[in-house]
Design a protein around this motif. Structure first.
Motif, PDB file in Angstrom:
ATOM      1  N   LEU A  34       0.825  -1.215   0.000  1.00  0.00           N
ATOM      2  CA  LEU A  34       0.000   0.000   0.000  1.00  0.00           C
ATOM      3  C   LEU A  34       0.859   1.265   0.000  1.00  0.00           C
ATOM      4  O   LEU A  34       2.001   1.260   0.429  1.00  0.00           O
ATOM      5  CB  LEU A  34      -0.951   0.026   1.200  1.00  0.00           C
ATOM      6  N   GLY A  35       0.244   2.331  -0.511  1.00  0.00           N
ATOM      7  CA  GLY A  35       0.930   3.616  -0.570  1.00  0.00           C
ATOM      8  C   GLY A  35       1.787   3.727  -1.811  1.00  0.00           C
ATOM      9  O   GLY A  35       1.446   3.210  -2.873  1.00  0.00           O
ATOM     10  N   TRP A  54      -4.381  -1.187  -1.451  1.00  0.00           N
ATOM     11  CA  TRP A  54      -4.767   0.122  -0.892  1.00  0.00           C
ATOM     12  C   TRP A  54      -4.843   0.042   0.629  1.00  0.00           C
ATOM     13  O   TRP A  54      -5.241   0.996   1.296  1.00  0.00           O
ATOM     14  CB  TRP A  54      -6.133   0.527  -1.428  1.00  0.00           C
ATOM     15  N   GLY A  55      -4.579  -1.134   1.166  1.00  0.00           N
ATOM     16  CA  GLY A  55      -4.648  -1.361   2.613  1.00  0.00           C
ATOM     17  C   GLY A  55      -3.890  -2.629   2.932  1.00  0.00           C
ATOM     18  O   GLY A  55      -2.898  -2.923   2.279  1.00  0.00           O
ATOM     19  N   ASP A  82       9.195   0.403   3.049  1.00  0.00           N
ATOM     20  CA  ASP A  82       9.832   0.061   4.324  1.00  0.00           C
ATOM     21  C   ASP A  82       8.832   0.063   5.481  1.00  0.00           C
ATOM     22  O   ASP A  82       8.889  -0.808   6.352  1.00  0.00           O
ATOM     23  CB  ASP A  82      11.023   0.987   4.620  1.00  0.00           C
ATOM     24  N   GLY A  83       7.891   1.001   5.474  1.00  0.00           N
ATOM     25  CA  GLY A  83       6.902   1.037   6.559  1.00  0.00           C
ATOM     26  C   GLY A  83       6.013  -0.193   6.537  1.00  0.00           C
ATOM     27  O   GLY A  83       5.737  -0.806   7.578  1.00  0.00           O
ATOM     28  N   GLU A 115       2.756   8.311   3.082  1.00  0.00           N
ATOM     29  CA  GLU A 115       1.355   8.713   2.948  1.00  0.00           C
ATOM     30  C   GLU A 115       0.858   9.528   4.126  1.00  0.00           C
ATOM     31  O   GLU A 115      -0.253  10.056   4.102  1.00  0.00           O
ATOM     32  CB  GLU A 115       0.459   7.479   2.779  1.00  0.00           C
ATOM     33  N   THR A 116       1.648   9.579   5.187  1.00  0.00           N
ATOM     34  CA  THR A 116       1.156  10.221   6.418  1.00  0.00           C
ATOM     35  C   THR A 116       1.939  11.474   6.774  1.00  0.00           C
ATOM     36  O   THR A 116       1.780  12.023   7.853  1.00  0.00           O
ATOM     37  CB  THR A 116       1.238   9.238   7.602  1.00  0.00           C
ATOM     38  N   GLY A 117       2.816  11.914   5.868  1.00  0.00           N
ATOM     39  CA  GLY A 117       3.551  13.153   6.136  1.00  0.00           C
ATOM     40  C   GLY A 117       5.057  12.994   6.205  1.00  0.00           C
ATOM     41  O   GLY A 117       5.762  13.844   6.745  1.00  0.00           O
ATOM     42  N   MET A 118       5.548  11.875   5.612  1.00  0.00           N
ATOM     43  CA  MET A 118       7.004  11.652   5.493  1.00  0.00           C
ATOM     44  C   MET A 118       7.727  11.583   6.843  1.00  0.00           C
ATOM     45  O   MET A 118       8.890  11.966   6.978  1.00  0.00           O
ATOM     46  CB  MET A 118       7.647  12.731   4.589  1.00  0.00           C
ATOM     47  N   GLN A 119       7.032  11.032   7.852  1.00  0.00           N
ATOM     48  CA  GLN A 119       7.713  10.790   9.127  1.00  0.00           C
ATOM     49  C   GLN A 119       8.733   9.663   8.967  1.00  0.00           C
ATOM     50  O   GLN A 119       8.573   8.785   8.124  1.00  0.00           O
ATOM     51  CB  GLN A 119       6.681  10.394  10.204  1.00  0.00           C
TER      52      GLN A 119
END
Lengths: 202, 170
Positions: A34-35, A54-55, A82-83, A115-119
């Motif tokens: 995903l992502g 997508w999930g 990687d996430g 997808e969540t803000g490049m943390q």
């Protein structure tokens, strides 16, 4: 954690995936995590024998394993991030026990949750996914950080005897989204019809 | 081997189940061994149950039928991964040995055991709760038909009344 270094990695994810899929054998089956990996794979061409997620975070490798066991004569390539890989590290141990010769896993490691803000993910620290794969029993597990290494390992990624693991360090970048169809049932049926013909949905 | 294990195994054979994914449980041990010895099945031990949900989705993409064997505590591990099953309309057959109900000695099993069926229903999964061993064959058959002729997602919950009390002495 080094929050900066992946901004300067030389390999670019879209180019890596494009090179991989331009040389794709027509029978190859792709699972995209995903992502961003799903957008990258779709940017190279939305194909029926792609299964873009997508999930199901943490599940890409396990989906690839089920597919590899079911289709032993075809090549299965899991392209994920990687996430996503970090959420399913145990699945590498499960793959190792089955040891499917037709499965390759390629992680596009930008050290970020894109997808969540490049943390930062754990790989921005000293977590080495290729070393994790090796520790679970993958005899072929590589880190790829430059074009020369990528080019030299391409035949291995495409055709080497699995299970294989490749961790590709790619630049942290936000790219335009290239979206595959969103309907999971459609993606599943499209994939199965491409494999088995229209009987697959009767 | 207990008779009900034979009944379940025969249903799996009749439905051409090939991939048998599991996290071990004492209640499933006979069935796991039986499937492991049967040449038409591939046993896939997992590190955590949600791997099995994803594995069996991949199996179905590639034309294989599968089953996931787990303990009730494992159902909790699967919850987000059930989104894959539902969104993609994947067939999914699960056989769940219950803990945390009658005769449970370990209080840590109770929270999941008391909510297993509720959580499965919340995830839109069909459940067959069975507390008589002579009903396990027919319930598994009903579940398998619904799953593979559906597709549907279904779980057979095998009561602790059938499995007996677990103690540290066993």
């Amino acid at each position: 954690m080094d929050l900066d270094r992946s901004n300067y990695y030389s390999l670019r994810r879209r180019e890596v995936v494009k090179i991989l899929l331009d040389q794709r054998d027509s029978g190859m089956l792709i699972v995209a995590g995903l992502g961003a990996p799903t957008w990258d794979v779709t940017a190279a061409g939305d194909e029926p024998l792609n299964f873009p997620l997508w999930g199901a975070m943490g599940g890409a490798v396990s989906i690839g394993l089920g597919l590899a066991i079911a289709q032993p004569t075809r090549r299965i390539l899991v392209i994920t991030g990687d996430g996503e890989m970090l959420m399913g590290l145990g699945s590498l141990a499960t793959v190792s026990i089955q040891s499917p010769s037709n499965l390759a896993i390629l992680v596009l490691d930008n050290e970020r949750y894109g997808e969540t803000g490049m943390q930062a993910t754990h790989t921005a620290g000293n977590v080495d996914l290729a070393a994790v794969a090796r520790a679970t029993g993958f005899s072929e597990s590589h880190n790829i950080a430059d074009k020369k290494t990528f080019r030299s390992l391409l035949p291995q990624i495409q055709n080497g005897e699995g299970p294989l693991f490749f961790n590709v360090k790619v630049r942290a970048e936000n790219l335009p989204l290239v979206l595959p169809p969103k309907d999971g049932a459609f993606l599943k049926d499209r994939f199965r019809v491409a494999l088995f013909g229209s009987d697959a949905v009767r | 081997m207990t008779l009900w294990t034979n009944d379940i195994f025969q249903v799996l054979v009749n439905h051409h189940v090939r991939q048998v994914a599991y996290v071990p449980d004492a209640g499933h041990s006979h069935l796991i061994n039986r499937c492991g010895q049967y040449g038409e099945m591939v046993s896939v031990p997992l590190t955590t149950e949600e791997e099995g949900i994803a594995l069996l989705a991949g199996a179905w993409l590639g034309g294989d039928r599968g089953v996931l064997l787990m303990q009730s505590s494992g159902v909790g591990n699967c919850l987000n991964m059930f989104s894959l099953t539902r969104t993609c309309s994947m067939p999914l057959l699960m056989l769940v040995t219950m803990r945390g109900e009658c005769g449970e000695f370990n209080p840590w099993q109770v929270p999941m055991g008391q909510n297993t069926e509720k959580l499965l229903k919340a995830a839109d999964i069909v459940t067959f709760y069975v507390d008589k061993s002579n009903r396990l064959g027919e319930s598994t058959e009903a579940a398998a038909r619904m799953v593979f002729e559906g597709p549907a997602a279904a779980a057979v919950l095998i009561s602790q009344r059938i499995l007996g009390k677990k103690t540290f002495m066993e």
